[in-house]
Design an enzyme around this catalytic site. Structure first.
Site, PDB file in Angstrom:
ATOM      1  N   ASP A   1      -6.532  -6.695   6.788  1.00  0.00           N
ATOM      2  CA  ASP A   1      -7.812  -6.342   7.393  1.00  0.00           C
ATOM      3  C   ASP A   1      -8.806  -6.130   6.262  1.00  0.00           C
ATOM      4  O   ASP A   1      -8.479  -6.283   5.088  1.00  0.00           O
ATOM      5  CB  ASP A   1      -7.698  -5.118   8.304  1.00  0.00           C
ATOM      6  CG  ASP A   1      -7.134  -3.897   7.581  1.00  0.00           C
ATOM      7  OD1 ASP A   1      -7.040  -3.903   6.334  1.00  0.00           O
ATOM      8  OD2 ASP A   1      -6.773  -2.925   8.263  1.00  0.00           O
TER       9      ASP A   1
ATOM     10  N   HIS B   1      -5.785 -12.101  14.362  1.00  0.00           N
ATOM     11  CA  HIS B   1      -4.766 -11.057  14.381  1.00  0.00           C
ATOM     12  C   HIS B   1      -4.073 -11.035  15.742  1.00  0.00           C
ATOM     13  O   HIS B   1      -4.582 -11.565  16.718  1.00  0.00           O
ATOM     14  CB  HIS B   1      -5.401  -9.688  14.113  1.00  0.00           C
ATOM     15  CG  HIS B   1      -5.965  -9.569  12.733  1.00  0.00           C
ATOM     16  ND1 HIS B   1      -6.640  -8.456  12.302  1.00  0.00           N
ATOM     17  CD2 HIS B   1      -5.965 -10.427  11.681  1.00  0.00           C
ATOM     18  CE1 HIS B   1      -7.018  -8.638  11.058  1.00  0.00           C
ATOM     19  NE2 HIS B   1      -6.627  -9.817  10.670  1.00  0.00           N
TER      20      HIS B   1
ATOM     21  N   ARG C   1      -3.701  -1.718  13.421  1.00  0.00           N
ATOM     22  CA  ARG C   1      -5.170  -1.683  13.393  1.00  0.00           C
ATOM     23  C   ARG C   1      -5.681  -3.075  13.726  1.00  0.00           C
ATOM     24  O   ARG C   1      -5.803  -3.932  12.863  1.00  0.00           O
ATOM     25  CB  ARG C   1      -5.682  -1.216  12.031  1.00  0.00           C
ATOM     26  CG  ARG C   1      -5.400   0.250  11.759  1.00  0.00           C
ATOM     27  CD  ARG C   1      -6.045   0.746  10.472  1.00  0.00           C
ATOM     28  NE  ARG C   1      -5.785   2.175  10.297  1.00  0.00           N
ATOM     29  CZ  ARG C   1      -4.719   2.671   9.686  1.00  0.00           C
ATOM     30  NH1 ARG C   1      -3.805   1.856   9.175  1.00  0.00           N
ATOM     31  NH2 ARG C   1      -4.557   3.981   9.562  1.00  0.00           N
TER      32      ARG C   1
ATOM     33  N   TYR D   1       1.117  -4.945  13.165  1.00  0.00           N
ATOM     34  CA  TYR D   1       0.067  -4.119  12.552  1.00  0.00           C
ATOM     35  C   TYR D   1      -0.747  -3.400  13.616  1.00  0.00           C
ATOM     36  O   TYR D   1      -1.153  -4.001  14.615  1.00  0.00           O
ATOM     37  CB  TYR D   1      -0.840  -4.989  11.692  1.00  0.00           C
ATOM     38  CG  TYR D   1      -1.753  -4.200  10.804  1.00  0.00           C
ATOM     39  CD1 TYR D   1      -1.262  -3.214   9.958  1.00  0.00           C
ATOM     40  CD2 TYR D   1      -3.126  -4.437  10.803  1.00  0.00           C
ATOM     41  CE1 TYR D   1      -2.111  -2.488   9.134  1.00  0.00           C
ATOM     42  CE2 TYR D   1      -3.979  -3.721   9.982  1.00  0.00           C
ATOM     43  CZ  TYR D   1      -3.466  -2.753   9.150  1.00  0.00           C
ATOM     44  OH  TYR D   1      -4.307  -2.029   8.331  1.00  0.00           O
TER      45      TYR D   1
ATOM     46  N   GLU E   1     -10.140  -3.471   4.991  1.00  0.00           N
ATOM     47  CA  GLU E   1      -9.743  -2.417   4.058  1.00  0.00           C
ATOM     48  C   GLU E   1      -8.645  -2.920   3.123  1.00  0.00           C
ATOM     49  O   GLU E   1      -8.681  -2.696   1.913  1.00  0.00           O
ATOM     50  CB  GLU E   1      -9.247  -1.201   4.842  1.00  0.00           C
ATOM     51  CG  GLU E   1      -9.169   0.075   4.041  1.00  0.00           C
ATOM     52  CD  GLU E   1     -10.506   0.780   3.913  1.00  0.00           C
ATOM     53  OE1 GLU E   1     -10.594   1.687   3.090  1.00  0.00           O
ATOM     54  OE2 GLU E   1     -11.461   0.400   4.618  1.00  0.00           O
TER      55      GLU E   1
ATOM     56  N   GLU F   1       0.799  -1.226   0.000  1.00  0.00           N
ATOM     57  CA  GLU F   1       0.000   0.000   0.000  1.00  0.00           C
ATOM     58  C   GLU F   1       0.832   1.277   0.000  1.00  0.00           C
ATOM     59  O   GLU F   1       0.443   2.272  -0.608  1.00  0.00           O
ATOM     60  CB  GLU F   1      -0.952   0.006   1.209  1.00  0.00           C
ATOM     61  CG  GLU F   1      -2.064  -1.024   1.080  1.00  0.00           C
ATOM     62  CD  GLU F   1      -2.959  -1.044   2.301  1.00  0.00           C
ATOM     63  OE1 GLU F   1      -3.437   0.014   2.696  1.00  0.00           O
ATOM     64  OE2 GLU F   1      -3.174  -2.142   2.851  1.00  0.00           O
TER      65      GLU F   1
ATOM     66  N   ASP G   1      -2.637  -4.688   3.481  1.00  0.00           N
ATOM     67  CA  ASP G   1      -2.824  -4.983   4.903  1.00  0.00           C
ATOM     68  C   ASP G   1      -3.822  -6.118   5.121  1.00  0.00           C
ATOM     69  O   ASP G   1      -4.745  -6.339   4.326  1.00  0.00           O
ATOM     70  CB  ASP G   1      -3.308  -3.732   5.645  1.00  0.00           C
ATOM     71  CG  ASP G   1      -2.225  -2.670   5.722  1.00  0.00           C
ATOM     72  OD1 ASP G   1      -1.038  -3.019   5.630  1.00  0.00           O
ATOM     73  OD2 ASP G   1      -2.573  -1.484   5.868  1.00  0.00           O
TER      74      ASP G   1
END
Length: 947
Positions: free
Chosen positions: A106, A381, A336, A334, A108, A18, A104
């Site tokens: 997740d 996670h 988030r 990570y 998103e 990203e 990532d």
């Protein structure tokens, strides 16, 4: 087989991440045969306006970017600023044998990976590469163990995006029409704003209550030391067996919640103290209990934001910005995540450091595990922790500033989570005596001793209340036993006032949203950023204060869109979105019920959008159709008292008494940075009593026009009143002379002479030797001289009227100062910045007051004032500015090359003239089309919002 040896046998692989920073780090771990490139975030999204929607779509689809009549099919377009990057990715893919989507891990990130696949249309094998930390081992393991795209996660993210688009694009225009242009509404944003407004309503409705009690210092009569003090301080607990009222016993109306407690006023408290002066006291009871405190769970997104706010003064946004840099550079996992789980590797690393740094005595026999407290948490996670299978101590990282401080916080919390409990004893001592008038008085003191600090050696959690006692605080009491005699060395009478509920801080608002199960941890920082940017909320110190504008917005939403800002309804929506992510519900049926108010294909999945029992409830579309029922004046008006109303107008808040047409009508602007609970009846009366409206000062003896003074949106000013019939538009338009008052002037003291002098500006001082005119003018940044394009500042406003030509020429004879001629002393000193170690001061700058440590400058925000700003708030502003990084410089355009061709003859042929005219017409038409698109884009863009 290592990635390098694999690449030698398998050709060229393209890895897409990203961010460029992440690409650089990962490239170093993969080596030859791998090309690592960044998508730079999302490459595709719903259109920002009708101008971006393909021509084949018409009607509502062009407005919403979603085809609500065709199963809510989203219209995706490549972002205009990403088209060049997409071309580059396609070129790299054409030269590659495999594609790794390494966004990532997740929802998103999964959606970004899916969009990349849809846009790039790869003809080579595609792998989904996931990792939660950027270390060599983690990246190589991710390459060796790819997976398929998780389409359920993509569907869930798409449903959220469509829901937020429908919410924002349907409700925001209602706010434009009924409150003010440029406002926005959002699924979580509006609920967060309502929470802040409701807290302010509680403060406005709050009635202070006074209560009194006694504090006694009691002596054992023996010498003492740190382990066994000779005295203790105890507070009056009961009189004649009736408990003495404390703050918790009063309601928000200022009244006692129960008549079972004794409310002491000042007179009775002082009388009791006097009656107890010569009383003999004794210990009535000693109650000792074991004290045990377990370590806190490792950080997840929200708890990291809360602690960084409490301990480092970071806002939620700056916390995530700093954490993002730490993650991309391989220092933490990570950031988030809603999980408190640690991998076996991380547990082993933490336990090893406990033994190494604190000793085996601090290590529990078994590793600690932590159950997730967040509903629907993604337990696959990990929590936020230092990366790698061996944690680097903060000193080993080479980090500095905000990154060092945040890493240190994460490191300490992670290590502490694998340490032993803290243990000790808590003691309560009750002391009694009888007053001279026969009343029995009982005092109480509590203490705490920690015999083994355990995890507290490494880390102690902060508190939202700055006055709260932290876990590692000891309060030692003398070693006393029941029946021991004590003497009162001092009895003091203490008065207290109940306080309204504290305003939310960023940390406590995040905590509240999470406890109510509203929104997702990964979005809280952006939500708080949105309500601050929109002007719904501003900061005073660390407190979040709602603006008067937010009162009007929330009032409208509560009265006409009640379900959309209902806390339980919003939480149920979150549950349903999680059900869609787990494949337990279908998005189309849910969206149908939410938007149209129908059962759709999956009524059960829409319990968040309706009542879940099959009854018909109006959908969003129905709610926004009947705008005639919304009285714009009513929803923006709030009674203050004594016939005074607060109104939120197009140009800001104001107070008003009576109607415009009525005799005695009064109106006055309210400072936009005023906290709503500060607008009392008394203050409103003061505002109305101040001069306002139009004040006729006299007549200009030259023109004969009346001169008036007014209080305008940008401050007080004077102007002339032109005769009726004077053209205001067109070629012959005449503008009235106008001038702002100097800072030293006020509406109630300005005279006609002052006004005429002000309107005489700019004043011609004279000409220089070359005949260039020099004028004296008053500008936004103060008085100055102007000669052509050369401006020079003047020291005082009076110089505008009395500076001579010789004095002006002398100023221009001096070299032009690029800064201030003499540095002004700071307005306020705040202390030493904990990051840079430099002194922090408040200075007066060109664009207003700002804080600086000599390296970083941060302008004070709305709600901050030089008088009230605290050191902590100053440090927070500097931290946020550092997190943003240096301002990006816009590249200068290269000068156009001059043509060397010879000029054409002056005389043009008829054909040439026609060609020129045709070209001009085409250019004009193109400009008009572009302008229309720009307007359309701007209109819809302001409705876009992050939830």
């Amino acid at each position: 087989m290592s990635p390098t040896s694999e690449a030698a046998h398998g050709g060229r692989r393209l890895v897409i991440v990203e961010s460029p920073a992440k690409a650089k780090t990962i490239k170093g771990y993969l080596g030859p045969g791998y090309v690592v490139e960044a998508s730079v975030g999302h490459i595709r999204d719903l259109p920002n306006g009708a101008a971006e929607v393909p021509e084949k779509y018409t009607g509502e689809v062009r407005r919403l970017g979603v085809d609500v009549e065709n199963d809510f099919e989203p219209i995706y377009v490549v972002n205009s600023d990403k088209k060049a990057q997409v071309r580059k990715l396609k070129e790299l893919l054409a030269e590659s044998d495999e594609l790794y989507l390494a966004t990532d891990e997740d929802r998103e990130g999964e959606a970004i990976a899916w969009h990349l696949q849809e846009v790039l249309k790869p003809k080579v094998p595609v792998h989904r590469m996931v990792f939660h930390e950027i270390t060599k081992d983690a990246i190589r393991a991710a390459v060796a163990n790819p997976r398929e795209l998780n389409t359920r996660m993509v569907d869930a993210q798409e449903t959220r995006r469509i829901l937020d688009r429908l919410y924002g694009y349907e409700v925001s225009p209602v706010l434009w029409k009924k409150v003010m242009r440029g406002l926005s509404a959002g699924r979580v944003q509006s609920v967060a704003t309502r929470l802040v407004v409701e807290r302010e309503r509680e403060r406005i409705a709050f009635h202070t209550a006074e209560y009194w009690d006694l504090t006694g210092t009691f002596s054992t009569g023996r010498s003492g030391d740190a382990s066994d003090p000779s005295s203790l301080i105890a507070r009056l607990n009961a009189v004649d067996g009736r408990r003495v009222a404390q703050g918790r016993d009063f309601g928000s109306d200022g009244r006692l919640k129960s008549d079972q407690v004794l409310h002491l006023d000042e007179q009775n408290a002082r009388a009791l103290a006097a009656a107890l002066e010569n009383t003999s006291f004794a210990v009535r009871s000693v109650e000792s209990k074991p004290y045990r405190r377990s370590p806190y769970a490792p950080f997840r997104t929200t708890t990291l934001q809360q602690e960084a706010s409490r301990k480092l003064g970071f806002g939620a946004k700056s916390t995530m910005q700093v954490a993002q840099k730490l993650y991309e550079n391989g220092f933490i996992t990570y950031m988030r995540t809603d999980s408190t789980t640690l991998s076996e590797t991380a547990i082993s690393a933490a336990r090893a450091q406990v033994t190494q740094l604190y000793g085996a005595n601090y290590l529990p026999d078994k590793p600690r595990t932590y159950a997730g407290k967040v509903k629907n948490a993604q337990e696959a996670h990990e929590a936020i922790r230092p990366s790698g299978d061996r944690f680097r101590t903060p000193a080993e990282t080479g980090l500095s500033g905000d990154q060092f401080r945040l890493y240190e916080l994460i490191w300490k919390r992670t290590v502490a989570s694998q340490m032993k409990d803290a243990v000790g004893n808590s003691v309560t001592v009750k002391i009694g005596g009888r007053s001279s008038d026969g009343r029995d008085a009982e005092f109480s003191a509590s203490g705490k001793t920690i015999t083994f600090h355990g995890f507290m050696k490494a880390y102690v959690e902060g508190a939202d209340d700055p006055n709260a006692e932290l876990d590692d605080r000891e309060r030692r009491l003398p070693q006393v036993a029941e029946g021991d005699a004590l003497s009162a060395e001092e009895l003091s009478v203490d008065g207290h006032s109940t306080k309204p509920p504290a305003r939310y801080t960023e940390a406590s608002l995040v905590k509240e949203l999470e406890e109510r199960e509203i929104g997702r941890p990964s979005t809280y920082a952006s939500i708080i950023g949105t309500i601050l940017d929109r002007g719904y909320v501003f900061k005073k110190g660390t407190a979040l204060v709602p603006s008067f504008l937010s009162f009007a917005v929330v009032n409208l939403l509560e009265k006409h869109f009640g379900r959309l800002v209902d806390y339980d309804f919003t939480a149920r929506m979150e549950d349903d979105l999680d059900r869609i992510a787990r494949g337990e519900a279908h998005s189309v049926g849910w969206l149908k019920r939410f938007y149209f108010g129908e059962g759709g294909d999956d009524a059960g999945a829409a319990s968040g959008a309706g009542n879940g029992d099959g009854d018909h409830l109006g959908g969003l579309k129905e709610l926004v159709t009947d705008l005639g029922a919304i009285d714009a004046r009513e929803i923006s008006s709030f009674p203050i008292g004594d016939g005074i109303m607060l109104r939120v107008g197009r140009y800001g808040p104001y107070v008003e008494r009576g109607e415009k047409e009525e005799e005695g009508h009064q109106r006055a602007d309210v400072p936009e940075d005023m906290a709503p609970d500060e607008l009392t009846i008394g203050y409103a009366e003061e505002l109305l009593a101040k001069p306002s409206g139009d004040f006729e000062l006299g007549t200009d003896p030259v023109s004969g026009h009346p001169i008036i003074a007014k209080d305008g949106r940008y401050g007080p000013y004077v102007t002339e009143v032109l005769p009726d019939g004077t053209p205001k538009t067109g070629k012959n338009a005449v503008k009235p002379r106008t001038a702002s008052l100097f800072k030293s002037m006020s509406l109630d003291t300005v005279t006609i002479d002052d006004a005429l002098k002000l309107m005489s500006l700019p004043r011609v001082v004279g000409e220089d030797a070359e005949g260039v005119e020099i004028t004296a003018q008053n500008g936004r940044y103060g008085p100055y001289l102007k000669k052509g394009t050369d401006s020079r500042s003047l020291q005082t406003e009076n110089q505008l009227f009395d500076i001579t030509l010789d004095e002006a020429l002398a100023i221009y004879a001096q070299p032009k100062q690029r800064g201030r001629a003499a540095a002004k002393p700071p307005l306020k000193e705040l202390g030493t910045d904990p990051v840079s170690g430099s002194p922090v001061v408040v200075k007066d700058g060109r664009f207003g007051a700002y804080v600086t440590d000599g390296e970083t400058n941060a302008t004070l925000r709305t709600g901050d004032s030089v008088e009230e700003i605290t050191p902590e708030r100053g440090y927070e502003l500097l931290a946020e500015k550092r997190a943003k990084g240096p301002a990006k410089k816009t590249a200068k355009k290269a000068p156009a090359k001059k043509s060397t061709a010879k000029k054409a003859p002056a005389k043009k042929t008829t054909t040439a003239k026609k060609a020129v005219a045709k070209k001009t017409a085409a250019t004009t038409a193109a400009k008009k089309t572009t302008a229309k698109k720009t307007v359309a884009k701007k209109t819809t863009a302001s409705a876009k919002t992050d939830e």
